[in-house]
Structures are given as C-alpha cells and as structure tokens.
Design a protein around this motif. Structure first.
Motif, PDB file in Angstrom:
ATOM      1  N   MET A   1       0.964  -1.197  -0.026  1.00 34.66           N
ATOM      2  CA  MET A   1      -0.049   0.208  -0.030  1.00 34.66           C
ATOM      3  C   MET A   1       1.025   1.304   0.056  1.00 34.66           C
ATOM      4  N   THR A   2       0.445   2.213  -1.055  1.00 33.40           N
ATOM      5  CA  THR A   2       1.519   3.461  -1.005  1.00 33.40           C
ATOM      6  C   THR A   2       0.842   4.455  -0.080  1.00 33.40           C
ATOM      7  N   PRO A   3       1.742   5.297   0.318  1.00 29.90           N
ATOM      8  CA  PRO A   3       1.143   6.321   1.230  1.00 29.90           C
ATOM      9  C   PRO A   3      -0.113   7.232   0.500  1.00 29.90           C
ATOM     10  N   TYR A   4      -0.125   7.185  -0.779  1.00 30.25           N
ATOM     11  CA  TYR A   4      -1.105   8.021  -1.570  1.00 30.25           C
ATOM     12  C   TYR A   4      -2.600   6.830  -1.101  1.00 30.25           C
ATOM     13  N   SER A   5      -2.370   5.667  -1.480  1.00 28.61           N
ATOM     14  CA  SER A   5      -3.464   4.867  -1.355  1.00 28.61           C
ATOM     15  C   SER A   5      -4.020   4.722   0.336  1.00 28.61           C
ATOM     16  N   PHE A   6      -3.055   4.816   1.095  1.00 36.17           N
ATOM     17  CA  PHE A   6      -3.472   4.639   2.451  1.00 36.17           C
ATOM     18  C   PHE A   6      -4.348   6.067   2.873  1.00 36.17           C
ATOM     19  N   PHE A   7      -3.660   7.128   2.437  1.00 40.86           N
ATOM     20  CA  PHE A   7      -4.603   8.423   2.861  1.00 40.86           C
ATOM     21  C   PHE A   7      -5.761   8.489   2.112  1.00 40.86           C
ATOM     22  N   ARG A   8      -5.748   7.960   0.965  1.00 40.67           N
ATOM     23  CA  ARG A   8      -7.062   8.263   0.139  1.00 40.67           C
ATOM     24  C   ARG A   8      -7.887   7.354   0.609  1.00 40.67           C
ATOM     25  N   GLU A   9      -7.761   6.087   1.039  1.00 44.62           N
ATOM     26  CA  GLU A   9      -8.693   5.386   1.905  1.00 44.62           C
ATOM     27  C   GLU A   9      -9.111   5.485   3.362  1.00 44.62           C
ATOM     28  N   LEU A  10      -8.160   6.308   3.969  1.00 41.33           N
ATOM     29  CA  LEU A  10      -8.367   6.835   5.221  1.00 41.33           C
ATOM     30  C   LEU A  10      -9.413   8.084   4.992  1.00 41.33           C
ATOM     31  N   HIS A  11      -9.114   8.916   4.201  1.00 44.56           N
ATOM     32  CA  HIS A  11      -9.940  10.123   3.922  1.00 44.56           C
ATOM     33  C   HIS A  11     -11.121   9.695   3.228  1.00 44.56           C
ATOM     34  N   SER A  12     -11.520   8.825   2.542  1.00 46.12           N
ATOM     35  CA  SER A  12     -12.811   8.270   2.040  1.00 46.12           C
ATOM     36  C   SER A  12     -13.603   7.731   3.175  1.00 46.12           C
ATOM     37  N   GLY A  13     -13.113   6.728   4.048  1.00 40.79           N
ATOM     38  CA  GLY A  13     -13.399   6.062   4.986  1.00 40.79           C
ATOM     39  C   GLY A  13     -13.797   7.026   6.234  1.00 40.79           C
ATOM     40  N   LEU A  62      -5.408  17.211   3.722  1.00 34.56           N
ATOM     41  CA  LEU A  62      -4.207  18.009   3.386  1.00 34.56           C
ATOM     42  C   LEU A  62      -3.076  17.098   3.106  1.00 34.56           C
ATOM     43  N   VAL A  63      -2.943  16.093   3.546  1.00 32.59           N
ATOM     44  CA  VAL A  63      -1.805  15.123   3.365  1.00 32.59           C
ATOM     45  C   VAL A  63      -1.979  14.565   1.952  1.00 32.59           C
ATOM     46  N   LEU A  64      -3.281  13.966   1.739  1.00 30.56           N
ATOM     47  CA  LEU A  64      -3.587  13.602   0.734  1.00 30.56           C
ATOM     48  C   LEU A  64      -3.529  14.440  -0.583  1.00 30.56           C
ATOM     49  N   TYR A  65      -3.667  15.844  -0.296  1.00 32.63           N
ATOM     50  CA  TYR A  65      -3.568  16.839  -1.203  1.00 32.63           C
ATOM     51  C   TYR A  65      -2.182  16.950  -2.047  1.00 32.63           C
ATOM     52  N   PHE A  66      -1.273  16.664  -1.241  1.00 29.37           N
ATOM     53  CA  PHE A  66       0.220  16.884  -1.641  1.00 29.37           C
ATOM     54  C   PHE A  66       0.808  15.621  -2.146  1.00 29.37           C
ATOM     55  N   LEU A  67      -0.049  14.369  -1.966  1.00 29.06           N
ATOM     56  CA  LEU A  67       0.425  13.244  -2.411  1.00 29.06           C
ATOM     57  C   LEU A  67      -0.402  12.815  -3.735  1.00 29.06           C
ATOM     58  N   SER A  68      -1.656  13.394  -3.994  1.00 28.32           N
ATOM     59  CA  SER A  68      -2.608  12.943  -4.970  1.00 28.32           C
ATOM     60  C   SER A  68      -1.886  13.068  -6.501  1.00 28.32           C
ATOM     61  N   PRO A  69      -1.978  12.413  -7.240  1.00 29.16           N
ATOM     62  CA  PRO A  69      -1.556  12.274  -8.545  1.00 29.16           C
ATOM     63  C   PRO A  69      -2.626  13.177  -9.341  1.00 29.16           C
ATOM     64  N   PHE A  70      -3.674  13.579  -8.659  1.00 30.84           N
ATOM     65  CA  PHE A  70      -4.809  14.459  -9.516  1.00 30.84           C
ATOM     66  C   PHE A  70      -4.665  15.804  -9.217  1.00 30.84           C
ATOM     67  N   ARG A  84      -8.804  20.543 -11.995  1.00 30.93           N
ATOM     68  CA  ARG A  84      -9.224  21.983 -11.442  1.00 30.93           C
ATOM     69  C   ARG A  84     -10.322  21.522 -10.311  1.00 30.93           C
ATOM     70  N   TYR A  85     -10.946  20.575 -10.422  1.00 28.21           N
ATOM     71  CA  TYR A  85     -11.640  20.263  -9.275  1.00 28.21           C
ATOM     72  C   TYR A  85     -10.940  19.844  -8.023  1.00 28.21           C
ATOM     73  N   TRP A  86      -9.791  18.736  -8.318  1.00 29.65           N
ATOM     74  CA  TRP A  86      -9.088  18.417  -7.441  1.00 29.65           C
ATOM     75  C   TRP A  86      -7.966  19.373  -6.825  1.00 29.65           C
ATOM     76  N   THR A  87      -7.443  20.174  -7.731  1.00 26.23           N
ATOM     77  CA  THR A  87      -6.344  21.155  -7.427  1.00 26.23           C
ATOM     78  C   THR A  87      -7.074  22.389  -6.458  1.00 26.23           C
ATOM     79  N   VAL A  88      -8.247  22.897  -7.010  1.00 22.63           N
ATOM     80  CA  VAL A  88      -8.658  24.121  -6.433  1.00 22.63           C
ATOM     81  C   VAL A  88     -10.068  23.934  -5.969  1.00 22.63           C
ATOM     82  N   GLU A  89     -10.849  23.304  -6.486  1.00 20.67           N
ATOM     83  CA  GLU A  89     -12.524  23.390  -6.177  1.00 20.67           C
ATOM     84  C   GLU A  89     -12.721  22.805  -4.787  1.00 20.67           C
TER      85      GLU A  89
END
Length: 148
Positions: A1-13, A62-70, A84-89
């Motif tokens: 599990m990558t840091p990105y996928s960990f934080f994505r799952e944590l944030h989503s859950g 915020l952690v996810l924001y800096f790890l996200s490929p989007f 635009r959605y993931w970076t700004v909105e």
C-alpha cells in the motif's frame, strides 16, 4: 500500500464518521432550537466532536492533497475539469465549510441563551453540510462512493 492509497482510503472512510456526526449535530440542533430545549453537556460534546472530526478530516485531506496525482499545477490546471476540481475547487469549498463549522461552534460557545447556542449550530453546520454535499456531487461521483 502506497502512502497515497493509504491516505485516500483513510480520507474516504473517515468521511462517513464526519457526515454522521454532522447530520446528528444538525438534526439535534434544529430540533432543540425549534423545541426550545436547554443546551446540555451532550449538545456541547456532540458539537465539539463534530468540530474535531471535521478538522481531522481536513488534516488527512491536506496530506492527501500533496500526495495525489490528481493535484497538478500548470498552465492547463484550470482548463481541465478534473484537475481544476481536485487542485482548486474541492480544497477551497471544504475550507469554507470548515470555517463555517468553526464559526458556528465559536458562536455557540459565546452565546448566552440555549436558543442562541442551538441556532448557531443549526445554521452554520447546515450551511457547511450544503457546501460539502454540493462539492462532492460536483466531482461527478456519488456522495457515498470511494474516490479514485
């Protein structure tokens, strides 16, 4: 599990905990405000736990924001809907929602009457929930689906 996928799952859950606490706090605040009920220790704790959960979700995001490929910064950021959605909105709208929740909690703490305490929570938390739901829906995915 990558840091990105960990934080994505944590944030989503963790979103489910935040939404449940926010909904319960809103329903209780509206019911107690309109029913002219006293402001109890249970109200205070529910509102505080909601505030804490929202701020925790922000920190995870915020952690996810800096790890996200989007999240990408470049000349095409504002031209591409998803970027635009993931970076700004998403970030901007969620910060606004968190500010509203924080203001509502602060106003509730400072209010003298139980009615004013419930009213502050009801109005500010509801406005924040509307922003959260609208922003999530703008992503093109459902409110309760996992992020990509």
């Amino acid at each position: 599990m990558t840091p990105y996928s960990f934080f994505r799952e944590l944030h989503s859950g963790f979103r489910y905990i935040v939404l449940i606490l926010l909904l319960v706090a809103i329903i209780r605040a509206w019911a107690d405000w309109l029913g002219k009920k006293p402001y109890s220790e249970g109200n205070r704790k529910l509102n505080l736990f909601t505030l804490i959960s929202v701020h925790t979700q922000f920190l995870i995001g915020l952690v996810l924001y800096f790890l996200s490929p989007f999240v990408r910064f470049g000349s095409d950021t504002m031209k591409d809907h998803d970027t635009r959605y993931w970076t700004v909105e998403h970030l901007t709208a969620m910060i606004i929602a968190i500010v509203l929740i924080t203001i509502g909690h602060s106003k509730s703490k400072k209010a003298a009457s139980p009615e004013a305490k419930h009213k502050a929570i009801a109005i500010f938390y509801t406005a924040a929930l509307v922003i959260v739901v609208a922003t999530i829906m703008l992503s093109g995915r459902g409110l309760l689906t996992m992020t990509h």
